[in-house]
Design an enzyme around this catalytic site. Structure first.
Site, short mmCIF file in Angstrom:
data_model
loop_
_atom_site.label_atom_id
_atom_site.label_comp_id
_atom_site.label_asym_id
_atom_site.label_seq_id
_atom_site.Cartn_x
_atom_site.Cartn_y
_atom_site.Cartn_z
N THR A 130 6.77 4.30 12.80
CA THR A 130 5.35 4.41 13.17
C THR A 130 5.14 5.16 14.49
O THR A 130 6.00 5.10 15.39
CB THR A 130 4.73 3.00 13.29
N TYR A 183 4.60 -5.10 17.31
CA TYR A 183 4.83 -4.35 16.06
C TYR A 183 5.63 -3.08 16.34
O TYR A 183 6.67 -2.83 15.73
CB TYR A 183 3.48 -4.02 15.41
N HIS A 210 -8.35 -1.92 8.53
CA HIS A 210 -8.34 -0.47 8.75
C HIS A 210 -9.71 0.17 8.61
O HIS A 210 -10.58 -0.33 7.90
CB HIS A 210 -7.31 0.18 7.82
N PHE A 264 -15.53 -0.08 16.93
CA PHE A 264 -14.96 -0.69 18.12
C PHE A 264 -14.91 0.28 19.30
O PHE A 264 -13.89 0.92 19.55
CB PHE A 264 -13.56 -1.24 17.82
N TYR A 266 0.82 -1.22 0.00
CA TYR A 266 0.00 0.00 0.00
C TYR A 266 0.85 1.28 0.00
O TYR A 266 0.87 2.04 -0.98
CB TYR A 266 -0.94 -0.04 1.21
N ARG A 290 -8.07 9.80 15.78
CA ARG A 290 -6.82 9.52 15.07
C ARG A 290 -6.50 10.67 14.12
O ARG A 290 -7.38 11.42 13.71
CB ARG A 290 -6.94 8.23 14.23
N GLY A 321 2.10 -7.79 -0.75
CA GLY A 321 2.04 -6.94 -1.95
C GLY A 321 1.43 -7.72 -3.10
O GLY A 321 1.25 -8.94 -3.01
N ASP A 377 10.17 -7.05 -3.39
CA ASP A 377 8.97 -7.43 -2.63
C ASP A 377 8.81 -8.95 -2.75
O ASP A 377 9.05 -9.51 -3.82
CB ASP A 377 7.75 -6.72 -3.24
N SER A 430 2.67 -5.46 9.67
CA SER A 430 2.26 -4.25 10.39
C SER A 430 0.94 -4.39 11.16
O SER A 430 0.33 -3.39 11.50
CB SER A 430 2.16 -3.09 9.40
N1 UDP Z 1 -11.92 0.83 13.82
C1 UDP Z 1 -13.25 0.46 13.89
N2 UDP Z 1 -13.74 -0.50 13.04
C2 UDP Z 1 -12.94 -1.11 12.09
C3 UDP Z 1 -11.58 -0.73 12.01
C4 UDP Z 1 -11.11 0.24 12.90
O1 UDP Z 1 -14.01 0.99 14.72
O2 UDP Z 1 -13.44 -1.98 11.35
C5 UDP Z 1 -11.39 1.86 14.73
C6 UDP Z 1 -10.23 1.37 15.60
O3 UDP Z 1 -10.73 0.78 16.78
C7 UDP Z 1 -9.45 2.66 15.83
C8 UDP Z 1 -9.68 3.48 14.56
O4 UDP Z 1 -10.84 2.90 13.94
O5 UDP Z 1 -10.01 3.37 16.91
C9 UDP Z 1 -8.53 3.41 13.59
O6 UDP Z 1 -8.17 2.04 13.41
P1 UDP Z 1 -7.23 1.52 12.25
O7 UDP Z 1 -7.15 0.03 12.34
O8 UDP Z 1 -7.65 2.08 10.93
O9 UDP Z 1 -5.82 2.18 12.56
P2 UDP Z 1 -4.90 2.11 13.90
O10 UDP Z 1 -5.25 3.36 14.68
O11 UDP Z 1 -5.17 0.85 14.63
O12 UDP Z 1 -3.52 2.18 13.34
#
Ligand code: UDP
Length: 334
Positions: free
Chosen positions: A125, A149, A197, A216, A10, A229, A35, A30, A85
């Site tokens: 990160t 990670y 994600h 979540f 990505y 975020r 990938g 890669d 990751s």
């Molecule tokens: N999240 C969610 N539902 C999903 C994927 C992510 O509610 O299907 C929430 C996750 O709990 C976090 C935010 O979205 O609070 C960003 O999550 P992501 O996995 O995109 O990135 P991270 O912050 O873990 O790197």
């Protein structure tokens, strides 16, 4: 020639385009585990202004694979993305992460030193900071990662410091916050299987047969109860790597920078923006918190602005728009 490890993934693929646009010859390395060969084929067709885009399939855990690249091409600098990751997986299966991320990087650094290549831009990160003690997070924030990670990435940062002291290897470590969006010409985009994600998962829920989007946790101590975020556009992110390479070429010392926007968006806000961009009512289910998610992660990006001259330009809505075009491609819903 610039070596891009993980160039079929990505973030790596968007960087290959940025490097080509900036006039570099690129060789992609890669193993195609995460990938995609289709991505490599697309990258080879990107308008190159007479520049070379080569591909070598290989694995960083096999020293002979990565040495072969340096034997074949005259590499000036490396941009290193290849890594696992996924936070949850890293905690369940640390062996996989330490071998691939740390041992793989050691092999890469060995090959570099053997061939007298002394410049590397590394994909680090915000997970190296761990649970935030304050936000926005600047580069002086303590680095106490809370998952494997993040630990692998911090170990690599620290190895790079030692390699600079001992061997003069210069590195720029770019600490990403939440990377979002796709190529504005829809040539490459986010393509994880399974996808974990936020933005791609919300967008996938708009397609017929898509799953209900699962949010979540809505009981965090934030403005609306959902996690906040800092979503940085992947094309803006790619530009920072080109600037980091130039910084090193101009004799820059080993350094590290946050890449984020300084804007925090909650999961609910991202969800609403996705509904607005797609014009669809998206099915939603609130679930319990996902383990290991801090309430709020926001970058202080002043250092990258000042020292690299980096200016992130694209908004969250622009990232969602390009991500949606890309998701339509992937799902065949064009
Ligand atoms: N999240 C969610 N539902 C999903 C994927 C992510 O509610 O299907 C929430 C996750 O709990 C976090 C935010 O979205 O609070 C960003 O999550 P992501 O996995 O995109 O990135 P991270 O912050 O873990 O790197």
């Amino acid at each position: 020639m610039i070596l891009v490890t993980g160039g079929a993934g990505y973030i790596g693929s968007h960087n290959v385009i940025a490097l080509i646009d900036a006039g570099y010859d690129v060789v992609i390395f890669d193993n195609l585990e995460l990938g995609h060969i289709e991505t490599v084929e697309t990258l080879k067709t990107v308008q190159t202004k007479g520049k070379v885009v080569a591909f070598i399939k290989g694995d960083l855990q096999k020293p002979q694979d990565i040495n072969a690249v340096f034997e074949r091409y005259k590499i000036d600098a490396v941009v290193h993305f290849a890594a696992y990751s996924q936070v949850a997986e890293s905690v369940k299966n640390p062996r996989k992460y330490y071998y691939n991320n740390v041992y793989g990087t050691l092999n890469l650094l060995d090959a570099m030193l053997e061939h007298d290549v002394k410049k590397i831009v590394f994909s680090s990160t915000a997970a190296t900071y761990g649970e935030p003690e304050y936000v926005p997070i600047d580069e002086k924030h303590p680095q106490i990662p809370v998952n494997t990670y993040g630990k692998t990435k911090l170990m690599i940062e620290s190895i790079m410091d030692d390699y600079d002291n001992a061997y003069g290897l210069k590195s720029v470590r770019l600490r990403y916050f939440n990377v979002a969006g796709a190529d504005s010409q829809n040539r490459v985009g986010e393509w994880h299987e399974p996808e974990t994600h936020l933005i791609p998962n919300i967008l996938k829920s708009t397609f017929s047969g898509g799953k209900t989007f699962q949010m979540f946790g809505d009981d965090y101590p934030t403005k609306d109860g959902t996690c906040v975020r800092d979503y940085i556009n992947v094309e803006d992110l790619a530009k920072a790597h080109v600037l980091a390479l130039k910084y090193l070429s101009n004799g820059g010392e080993t350094n590290y920078f946050n890449l984020g926007t300084t804007e925090g968006s909650s999961v609910k806000e991202v969800f609403s923006s996705c509904e607005a961009v797609t014009g669809k009512k998206i099915p939603l289910e609130v679930k319990s918190r996902r383990e290991g998610d801090p309430a709020k992660l926001i970058a202080d990006n002043n250092k990258a602005k000042k020292e690299l001259g980096w200016i992130p330009e694209k908004s969250l809505v622009e990232s969602i728009k390009t991500a949606y075009c890309w998701e339509k491609n992937l799902s065949g819903n064009i």
